[in-house]
Design a protein around this motif. Structure first.
Motif, PDB file in Angstrom:
ATOM      1  N   ASP A 152       0.780  -1.057   0.020  1.00 37.42           N
ATOM      2  CA  ASP A 152      -0.181  -0.109  -0.059  1.00 37.42           C
ATOM      3  C   ASP A 152       0.868   1.268  -0.097  1.00 37.42           C
ATOM      4  N   THR A 153       1.915   1.360   0.760  1.00 33.61           N
ATOM      5  CA  THR A 153       2.879   2.219   0.646  1.00 33.61           C
ATOM      6  C   THR A 153       3.478   2.489  -0.668  1.00 33.61           C
ATOM      7  N   ALA A 196       8.126   1.795   5.052  1.00 29.29           N
ATOM      8  CA  ALA A 196       7.474   0.875   4.430  1.00 29.29           C
ATOM      9  C   ALA A 196       6.023   0.499   5.049  1.00 29.29           C
ATOM     10  N   ASP A 197       5.788   1.253   6.122  1.00 24.86           N
ATOM     11  CA  ASP A 197       4.718   0.663   7.062  1.00 24.86           C
ATOM     12  C   ASP A 197       3.485   1.829   7.217  1.00 24.86           C
ATOM     13  N   LEU A 198       3.364   2.491   6.019  1.00 29.73           N
ATOM     14  CA  LEU A 198       2.426   3.632   5.991  1.00 29.73           C
ATOM     15  C   LEU A 198       1.107   2.933   5.189  1.00 29.73           C
ATOM     16  N   PRO A 199       0.419   2.162   5.631  1.00 28.70           N
ATOM     17  CA  PRO A 199      -0.624   1.606   4.657  1.00 28.70           C
ATOM     18  C   PRO A 199      -1.655   2.607   4.344  1.00 28.70           C
ATOM     19  N   VAL A 211      -7.350   2.703   5.133  1.00 30.01           N
ATOM     20  CA  VAL A 211      -5.901   1.799   4.612  1.00 30.01           C
ATOM     21  C   VAL A 211      -6.269   1.729   3.258  1.00 30.01           C
ATOM     22  N   GLY A 212      -5.043   1.146   2.509  1.00 30.33           N
ATOM     23  CA  GLY A 212      -5.028   0.658   1.232  1.00 30.33           C
ATOM     24  C   GLY A 212      -5.716  -0.472   1.100  1.00 30.33           C
TER      25      GLY A 212
END
Length: 227
Positions: A52-53, A120-123, A210-211
């Motif tokens: 998602d990021t 890498a943890d920005l959903p 979230v994505g």
């Protein structure tokens, strides 16, 4: 979950920014989150967060390309399928070294690149919020975004000719300020600040929206309180 209309394909190949996204091997990623969601779901969520990021970053019109630094073949293949370029990590060297390695890989191909590293943890990342952060950052040699707690860092940029000089981990906000990087003080950029390390963080990301990759895994799961 975001609607399909909120993410559009980036059709502008001249976007000035290259983004570097470091990702640990999935077997070791997001260890603290495992206390909330369980060991089986944890690595799958780590990959979904990264997907998602990267998807949101590639949808941002200010972004030319995304380079993922990882040694995980499963994650590398999944993120390459989205349009990212992958480069091998040097795990023993740590997070900052991975970021520097990614920045060097970018500038080896495009010497005058403006480079930013992104967790890498920005959903819940929104392309429009990222675009505003990049526009702000373009005015300074180095700029950074603190995390939602105001302690860590989720984004660090270096314009052409400037060194990245990452100092991530723990109280990195203070270290980046001390190094001369400018803090991005824009309102309404919660999705750029919303990294996920714990069940509490995940609940906050779900509230933001979230994505699709994270939504597919979290729809049937209610994260428990961190133990």
């Amino acid at each position: 979950m975001r609607t399909e209309g909120e993410i559009a394909t980036n059709t502008d190949p001249t976007g000035p920014w290259s983004l570097v996204v470091p990702l640990k091997p999935l077997a070791r990623a997001k260890s603290r989150l495992g206390r909330a969601v369980g060991g089986a779901l944890r690595p799958r969520l780590a990959l979904a967060f990264a997907q998602d990021t990267v998807s949101a970053a590639l949808a941002c019109p200010a972004v030319r390309d995304v380079v993922v630094v990882t040694d995980d073949p499963v994650a590398g293949a999944a993120l390459a399928a989205l349009g990212a370029r992958t480069v091998a990590d040097t795990p023993a060297a740590g997070l900052d070294a991975a970021m520097e390695h990614g920045a060097r890989a970018v500038r080896a191909r495009r010497g005058g690149a403006a480079v930013a590293v992104l967790n890498a943890d920005l959903p819940a990342l929104r392309p429009d919020e990222l675009a505003r952060v990049l526009e702000f950052s373009a005015a300074f040699p180095r700029a950074f975004v603190p995390d939602a707690q105001g302690i860590g860092t989720t984004f660090l940029s270096a314009t052409p000719g400037a060194e990245l000089r990452p100092a991530f981990g723990g109280a990195s906000r203070a270290r980046h300020l001390a190094s001369g990087a400018v803090e991005v003080s824009l309102p309404d950029i919660a999705s750029v600040r919303g990294d996920v390390d714990t069940g509490v963080d995940l609940r906050a990301a779900l509230v933001l929206g979230v994505g699709r990759f994270t939504a597919a895994l979290t729809a049937p799961v209610a994260p428990v309180v961190d133990r």
